[in-house]
Design an enzyme around this catalytic site. Structure first.
Site, PDB file in Angstrom:
ATOM      1  N   LYS A  62       0.850  -1.074   0.065  1.00 40.60           N
ATOM      2  CA  LYS A  62       0.194  -0.024  -0.004  1.00 40.60           C
ATOM      3  C   LYS A  62       0.890   1.430   0.052  1.00 40.60           C
ATOM      4  CE  LYS A  62      -3.590  -2.377   0.427  1.00 40.60           C
ATOM      5  NZ  LYS A  62      -4.945  -2.450  -0.690  1.00 40.60           N
ATOM      6  N   ASP A  92       0.038  -0.605  -4.686  1.00 43.02           N
ATOM      7  CA  ASP A  92      -1.476  -0.298  -4.751  1.00 43.02           C
ATOM      8  C   ASP A  92      -1.490   1.021  -3.964  1.00 43.02           C
ATOM      9  OD1 ASP A  92      -4.325  -0.322  -4.883  1.00 43.02           O
ATOM     10  OD2 ASP A  92      -4.650  -2.110  -3.546  1.00 43.02           O
ATOM     11  N   GLU A 152      -1.016  -0.350  -9.372  1.00 42.90           N
ATOM     12  CA  GLU A 152      -2.530  -0.772  -9.160  1.00 42.90           C
ATOM     13  C   GLU A 152      -3.384   0.612  -8.421  1.00 42.90           C
ATOM     14  OE1 GLU A 152      -5.546  -3.944  -7.051  1.00 42.90           O
ATOM     15  OE2 GLU A 152      -3.498  -4.376  -6.955  1.00 42.90           O
ATOM     16  N   ASP A 156      -8.766  -1.305 -10.211  1.00 40.84           N
ATOM     17  CA  ASP A 156      -9.381  -1.860  -9.276  1.00 40.84           C
ATOM     18  C   ASP A 156     -10.745  -1.187  -8.864  1.00 40.84           C
ATOM     19  OD1 ASP A 156     -10.466  -3.123  -6.864  1.00 40.84           O
ATOM     20  OD2 ASP A 156      -8.524  -3.599  -5.831  1.00 40.84           O
ATOM     21  N   LYS A 177     -13.342  -7.268  -7.218  1.00 42.48           N
ATOM     22  CA  LYS A 177     -14.164  -7.466  -5.939  1.00 42.48           C
ATOM     23  C   LYS A 177     -15.589  -7.709  -6.180  1.00 42.48           C
ATOM     24  CE  LYS A 177     -10.618  -5.446  -3.704  1.00 42.48           C
ATOM     25  NZ  LYS A 177      -9.694  -5.561  -4.707  1.00 42.48           N
ATOM     26  N   TRP A 194      -7.454 -13.111  -2.940  1.00 40.60           N
ATOM     27  CA  TRP A 194      -7.087 -12.287  -1.555  1.00 40.60           C
ATOM     28  C   TRP A 194      -8.502 -12.460  -0.550  1.00 40.60           C
ATOM     29  CZ3 TRP A 194      -9.231  -8.888   1.752  1.00 40.60           C
ATOM     30  CH2 TRP A 194      -8.476  -8.291   2.822  1.00 40.60           C
TER      31      TRP A 194
END
Length: 368
Positions: free
Chosen positions: A164, A193, A218, A241, A265, A320
């Site tokens: 992150k 990300d 990302e 994403d 997701k 994930w």
């Protein structure tokens, strides 16, 4: 077969250890929603959704539960095996709120698997493999600590790491990418990300400052258009994403050549039914995806894994799940855990997960 009752429960999911920190928020606990659908044959299906706090995306916990109040009364008496027809009725009852619909969709697939005596992955075309690689997300932390976590997680078998960045000084992000890259083992890959947390200028500068390093960038920026602009200035793969909210935006991204892959997701796009189509579209386009959700317990984990097991390995960047960040399972006997960086498919029918709900527990809401 008919749906005779739909009940909704909640489960707190405290994050163990340090808070889970991203560019735009920091979390210590999540509140998950479980949907239980009971049929007149006695079969029961379970679904779940768990938004990643109120600021990750427009989806949030209270909004999802309000959506269920609107949708569920319209489903009583329907055949749960006619999943597309049930989805039509959900769409007629309420526009949008795909994440709430995803929990109902998941429960319907669970019932279908139990009815036919197969796993959900079998209904989706069949598992290509029984174990699927997972990946680990390293929260926003200091460069040195990020590198230590990267070493630890690789020793545990993870071969894909997500780091992150965003929401702090750019130089600290650049240092973190360098530190983690230094400890990246042969065969391991890295995704950087930002969760929409970088300005286009900073995303480009981060990439330039790390131009000798191999990683995927990302979701660097807030909007689709900003990410598309960044893509023109960086010489590395870019994944989208958060901005891919449904099949339409996925098709637009493919048409615009906006991404080299996608972090998907399940609840964001509407559940297993919608992810099945996205899987097939990305297969035709030759674009890799992950099979994830924003957060959740064993039910979400199994749904993501069931779909992930049907993706061609070269196009599956991993599954994930929140299991490494939370304690306990809904189903102590069959709950999913990552072992040596891999997730193993449950053996039971449907999701293979039977959450323990006390008979004296009062539902948040019930219909039927």
């Amino acid at each position: 077969m008919k749906i005779v009752e739909i009940s909704v429960f909640h489960r707190p999911l405290p994050i163990k250890g340090k808070p889970y920190k991203m560019a735009l928020q920091e979390l210590t606990t999540l509140d998950s929603t479980i949907v239980r659908i009971t049929t007149d044959s006695g079969l029961i299906g379970y679904g779940e959704f768990c938004p990643l706090g109120p600021a990750y995306q427009p989806q949030h916990m209270l909004g999802g539960r309000a959506a269920l109040q609107e949708i569920c009364p319209h489903l009583i008496g329907m055949n749960p095996l006619l999943i597309d027809r049930v989805y039509d009725v959900m769409n007629q009852a309420l526009c949008g709120s795909l994440y709430a619909k995803s929990a109902i969709d998941m429960a319907l697939w669970d019932i279908a698997g139990k009815t036919y005596g197969v796993r959900i992955c079998d209904l989706l075309g069949g598992a290509i493999r029984e174990k699927v690689p997972s990946y680990y997300a390293i929260g926003l932390t200091s460069p040195d600590e990020a590198a230590e976590i990267a070493k630890e997680k690789q020793a545990q078998g993870f071969r894909r790491l997500q780091l992150k960045v965003g929401g702090r000084e750019l130089q600290e992000d650049i240092a973190a990418v360098h530190k983690v890259s230094e400890v990246l083992a042969t065969g391991s890959t890295l995704a950087v990300d930002a969760n929409r947390g970088l300005l286009p200028r900073d995303a480009i500068n981060l990439s330039l400052a790390c131009k000798e390093l191999a990683f995927v960038m990302e979701q660097p920026c807030q909007t689709y258009e900003q990410c598309l602009a960044v893509r023109q200035h960086i010489a590395r793969p870019l994944y989208l994403d958060e901005v891919i909210e449904d099949l339409n935006t996925l098709l637009r991204a493919i048409s615009d050549n906006a991404a080299d892959g996608f972090g998907m997701k399940q609840s964001r796009v509407g559940g297993i039914s919608k992810m099945r189509t996205i899987r097939d579209v990305c297969h035709v386009a030759g674009l890799p995806i992950t099979s994830d959700d924003s957060w959740g317990g064993d039910l979400v984990a199994s749904a993501c894994l069931q779909l992930g097991a049907t993706i061609q390995p070269q196009l599956c960047d991993g599954v994930w799940v929140a299991a490494p960040y939370i304690d306990g399972h809904y189903d102590p006997d069959n709950g999913l855990s990552v072992k040596q960086g891999q997730l193993s498919l449950p053996s039971g029918f449907g999701l293979g997960i039977e959450p323990h709900i006390n008979t004296t527990e009062t539902a948040l809401m019930s219909f039927g």
